[in-house]
Design an enzyme around this catalytic site. Structure first.
Site, PDB file in Angstrom:
ATOM      1  N   GLU A 143       0.823  -1.212   0.000  1.00 46.51           N
ATOM      2  CA  GLU A 143       0.000   0.000   0.000  1.00 46.51           C
ATOM      3  C   GLU A 143       0.852   1.255   0.000  1.00 46.51           C
ATOM      4  O   GLU A 143       2.003   1.224   0.421  1.00 46.51           O
ATOM      5  CB  GLU A 143      -0.908   0.005   1.253  1.00 46.51           C
ATOM      6  CG  GLU A 143      -2.003  -1.039   1.179  1.00 46.51           C
ATOM      7  CD  GLU A 143      -2.510  -1.484   2.540  1.00 46.51           C
ATOM      8  OE1 GLU A 143      -2.440  -0.684   3.486  1.00 46.51           O
ATOM      9  OE2 GLU A 143      -2.963  -2.637   2.644  1.00 46.51           O
ATOM     10  N   LYS A 145       2.300   4.713   1.266  1.00 44.84           N
ATOM     11  CA  LYS A 145       2.519   5.309   2.581  1.00 44.84           C
ATOM     12  C   LYS A 145       2.283   6.806   2.485  1.00 44.84           C
ATOM     13  O   LYS A 145       2.988   7.519   1.787  1.00 44.84           O
ATOM     14  CB  LYS A 145       3.934   5.027   3.087  1.00 44.84           C
ATOM     15  CG  LYS A 145       4.127   5.520   4.515  1.00 44.84           C
ATOM     16  CD  LYS A 145       5.477   5.137   5.094  1.00 44.84           C
ATOM     17  CE  LYS A 145       5.497   5.335   6.614  1.00 44.84           C
ATOM     18  NZ  LYS A 145       5.086   6.672   7.047  1.00 44.84           N
ATOM     19  N   ARG A 150      -1.734   9.967  11.763  1.00 46.90           N
ATOM     20  CA  ARG A 150      -2.511   8.763  12.039  1.00 46.90           C
ATOM     21  C   ARG A 150      -3.776   9.114  12.806  1.00 46.90           C
ATOM     22  O   ARG A 150      -3.697   9.838  13.810  1.00 46.90           O
ATOM     23  CB  ARG A 150      -1.636   7.800  12.850  1.00 46.90           C
ATOM     24  CG  ARG A 150      -2.203   6.427  13.073  1.00 46.90           C
ATOM     25  CD  ARG A 150      -1.922   5.541  11.885  1.00 46.90           C
ATOM     26  NE  ARG A 150      -2.284   4.157  12.138  1.00 46.90           N
ATOM     27  CZ  ARG A 150      -1.427   3.214  12.545  1.00 46.90           C
ATOM     28  NH1 ARG A 150      -0.158   3.501  12.777  1.00 46.90           N
ATOM     29  NH2 ARG A 150      -1.808   1.978  12.717  1.00 46.90           N
ATOM     30  N   ARG A 177      -1.905   8.553  17.278  1.00 48.66           N
ATOM     31  CA  ARG A 177      -1.068   7.366  17.453  1.00 48.66           C
ATOM     32  C   ARG A 177      -0.683   7.162  18.909  1.00 48.66           C
ATOM     33  O   ARG A 177      -0.452   6.049  19.350  1.00 48.66           O
ATOM     34  CB  ARG A 177       0.205   7.543  16.611  1.00 48.66           C
ATOM     35  CG  ARG A 177       0.865   6.257  16.236  1.00 48.66           C
ATOM     36  CD  ARG A 177       2.229   6.514  15.669  1.00 48.66           C
ATOM     37  NE  ARG A 177       3.227   6.394  16.699  1.00 48.66           N
ATOM     38  CZ  ARG A 177       4.506   6.179  16.467  1.00 48.66           C
ATOM     39  NH1 ARG A 177       4.932   6.094  15.231  1.00 48.66           N
ATOM     40  NH2 ARG A 177       5.361   6.072  17.437  1.00 48.66           N
ATOM     41  N   GLU A 206      -4.959   7.210   7.884  1.00 47.80           N
ATOM     42  CA  GLU A 206      -3.981   8.292   7.833  1.00 47.80           C
ATOM     43  C   GLU A 206      -4.680   9.476   7.173  1.00 47.80           C
ATOM     44  O   GLU A 206      -5.226   9.357   6.066  1.00 47.80           O
ATOM     45  CB  GLU A 206      -2.753   7.859   7.006  1.00 47.80           C
ATOM     46  CG  GLU A 206      -1.628   8.872   6.951  1.00 47.80           C
ATOM     47  CD  GLU A 206      -0.633   8.777   8.121  1.00 47.80           C
ATOM     48  OE1 GLU A 206      -0.809   7.898   8.998  1.00 47.80           O
ATOM     49  OE2 GLU A 206       0.304   9.597   8.155  1.00 47.80           O
ATOM     50  N   PHE A 246      -7.365   2.143   6.146  1.00 46.65           N
ATOM     51  CA  PHE A 246      -6.682   0.906   5.751  1.00 46.65           C
ATOM     52  C   PHE A 246      -6.998  -0.260   6.671  1.00 46.65           C
ATOM     53  O   PHE A 246      -6.513  -1.369   6.449  1.00 46.65           O
ATOM     54  CB  PHE A 246      -5.161   1.105   5.643  1.00 46.65           C
ATOM     55  CG  PHE A 246      -4.550   1.835   6.811  1.00 46.65           C
ATOM     56  CD1 PHE A 246      -4.335   1.179   8.003  1.00 46.65           C
ATOM     57  CD2 PHE A 246      -4.180   3.166   6.698  1.00 46.65           C
ATOM     58  CE1 PHE A 246      -3.766   1.840   9.073  1.00 46.65           C
ATOM     59  CE2 PHE A 246      -3.608   3.832   7.765  1.00 46.65           C
ATOM     60  CZ  PHE A 246      -3.395   3.177   8.962  1.00 46.65           C
ATOM     61  N   LYS A 327       7.502  -1.009   6.685  1.00 46.34           N
ATOM     62  CA  LYS A 327       7.522   0.138   5.772  1.00 46.34           C
ATOM     63  C   LYS A 327       8.841   0.184   5.016  1.00 46.34           C
ATOM     64  O   LYS A 327       9.875  -0.228   5.527  1.00 46.34           O
ATOM     65  CB  LYS A 327       7.302   1.443   6.535  1.00 46.34           C
ATOM     66  CG  LYS A 327       8.416   1.828   7.501  1.00 46.34           C
ATOM     67  CD  LYS A 327       8.078   3.116   8.196  1.00 46.34           C
ATOM     68  CE  LYS A 327       8.884   3.252   9.480  1.00 46.34           C
ATOM     69  NZ  LYS A 327       8.500   4.411  10.287  1.00 46.34           N
TER      70      LYS A 327
END
Length: 483
Positions: A143, A145, A150, A177, A206, A246, A327
């Site tokens: 996916e 980024k 967040r 977050r 996000e 997501f 990531k």
DNA sequence: GATGTCTGCCCC
DNA sequence: ATTCTGC
DNA sequence: GCAGAATGGGCAGACATC
């Protein structure tokens, strides 16, 4: 010795913390001074550390979970169960109280996500190779980024009861977050009920600012202006957000944390009606490192921060656990997202705290040579050294000691005349511009404090460049080329 | 009223 | 955020 | 590999000061 109990100290600190408004800083200083002077030396040390949030005991929430297990069972066998409880209510204090009051079994009995109570978010590990990722994770989802903020979104159609009982009930609560509630930040989510099928849901997303004119995503520096207390509606108009969803952690009373990722995605897609504000992000299933590599390259080319790779059948795990979410930001094989590293000159250093006190150096200031075009007035700006970053990471303990030793030979009493440094960055110790370091970073941003006019985002040391001197340092015009 | 300085269970 | 280190 | 502790840029807000 001094007759003050822990509880009394706590109450007095709480009182000090609550002072606000004109004259409050003065009051805080004098009240804390009074408290410290009533304490013996050792107590004063730890009270000062409490105030600063730097207790440095070498353990934190996770170690408390171990301790709770040992306290109840005599070993760490309950840690796994405690971890699960902590994920859905990440409050070590609450957990400790519950376990000691009810015992382990009762305290950990009901492990369901509660809508309105934040869940410990899943975080990404880092890995910079598509081959390694497929090796460790097997089938994955790739996916984009997003470089935003967040947001964990909790929705309940019947509304949440407000803490001030008389206020209107809201259907939406959001969390950062770090589990801070920030519901007030997002007026656009008041319409969530139109976009969600179902009565209750918890989403992971996000949020990214969108340029009104171009429709393109805005840089982080702009998105983060939405984090504010005043002028919320005005800023919401000027910087509208898109929430890229997501994951879904719970829906209509069903906790989804241990469902495989592909299953949660299915529920997510079924739950969201198409709209402009909430967008289910793209996901690409693959088992092939070559294909994964291509997605990563494509995302970078499209201007995304990189790729997030998720184990196709992985559960929603709190924090960085195993090889579940990974990531990749920079191109494979390079260090830092910036196309090149920079060679910068050390201008001065700052004494470190905690562990770094012993090194005598905790961070250092680096700069570039300002290279005015020769056609300009030759005197102005000639030979100036301007700051572009402060470096506090990337060095091993040995490198800290080594750098301190080298810089000590170059110490000067006053800041060299050719340096241009903002007040906020005045070093503890100035040095002659002799030591050159290679620095990696992810981005070059416009800076309000660094005198180069730009700064490095996420700067870190790669190595010392003993082969270089000031004349070999990256110039300001070269910096602009890299960015 | 304008400007400066510092802080944040800050955001990244 | 990135990075290093003791266990 | 986990958990913890060092550290970065930069935003809005709060308060102090000019």
């Amino acid at each position: 010795d001094n007759g003050l109990s822990v509880k009394e100290v706590y109450e007095r600190l709480l009182l000090i913390a609550k002072y606000a408004g004109e004259g409050s800083q003065e009051k805080k200083v004098s009240e804390l001074a009074k408290l410290l002077s009533e304490l013996d030396q050792l107590s004063a040390k730890f009270v000062a550390r409490i105030v600063l949030g730097r207790l440095r005991l070498g353990f934190s929430d996770k170690t408390i979970l171990d301790a709770l297990s040992v306290a109840e069972r005599g070993d760490k066998s309950a840690r796994k169960k405690l971890d699960e409880a902590y994920q859905i209510r990440p409050d070590a204090g609450h957990l400790a109280a519950a376990v000691l009051a009810k015992g382990l079994d009762k305290a950990l009995a009901n492990l369901e996500v509660e809508v309105g109570v934040p869940v410990m978010p899943a975080l990404c590990q880092r890995l910079n190779s598509a081959v390694a990722i497929i090796e460790k994770m097997g089938t994955v989802a790739a996916e984009q980024k997003f470089d935003g903020t967040r947001v964990q979104i909790h929705f309940r159609r019947s509304g949440f009861r407000n803490q001030n009982s008389d206020g209107p009930t809201n259907q939406v609560r959001t969390f950062t977050r770090n589990l801070e509630e920030n519901s007030q930040m997002f007026p656009e989510l008041s319409r969530l009920g139109e976009w969600v099928k179902g009565d209750e849901a918890v989403f992971d997303s996000e949020a990214v600012g969108i340029d009104i004119k171009t429709g393109k995503t805005l840089p982080f520096q702009v998105t983060i202006t939405r984090k504010r207390k005043h002028g919320v509606t005005e800023t919401a108009k000027a910087v509208p957000l898109q929430f890229y969803l997501f994951d879904i952690l719970a829906k209509d009373g069903r906790t989804l944390l241990s469902e495989p990722y592909f299953e949660r995605r299915k529920v997510l897609v079924e739950t969201i009606k198409e709209n402009k504000t909430l967008v289910v992000d793209e996901t690409h299933r693959t088992t092939d490192p070559v294909e994964l590599h291509k997605w990563h390259e494509e995302f970078l080319a499209e201007g995304f921060e990189g790729a997030v790779i998720k184990k196709w059948d992985g559960p929603y795990l709190p924090g960085r656990q195993g090889w579940n979410w990974v990531k990749i930001k920079e191109k494979e094989g390079s260090t830092g997202k910036l196309s090149d590293t920079l060679d910068l000159v050390v201008m001065g250093y700052y004494r470190g705290r905690g562990k770094r006190t012993g090194f005598g150096l905790g961070a250092f200031l680096v700069g570039v040579a300002q290279d005015d075009p020769p056609s300009h007035k030759a005197t102005e700006g000639q030979g100036k050294v301007v700051t572009i970053a402060k470096i506090g990471t990337g060095l091993s303990d040995d490198q800290f000691r080594d750098l301190k030793k080298r810089l000590d030979d170059l110490v000067v009493r006053e800041m060299p005349k050719e340096y241009e440094v903002d007040k906020a960055l005045i070093a503890d110790v100035w040095v002659e511009p002799k030591v050159v370091v290679e620095i990696a970073a992810d981005e070059i941003t416009k800076s309000p404090v660094h005198t180069a006019g730009v700064a490095l985002r996420f700067p870190r040391l790669i190595k010392f460049r003993d082969d270089k001197n000031l004349s070999g340092v990256t110039t300001l015009s070269e910096v602009e080329e890299i960015s």
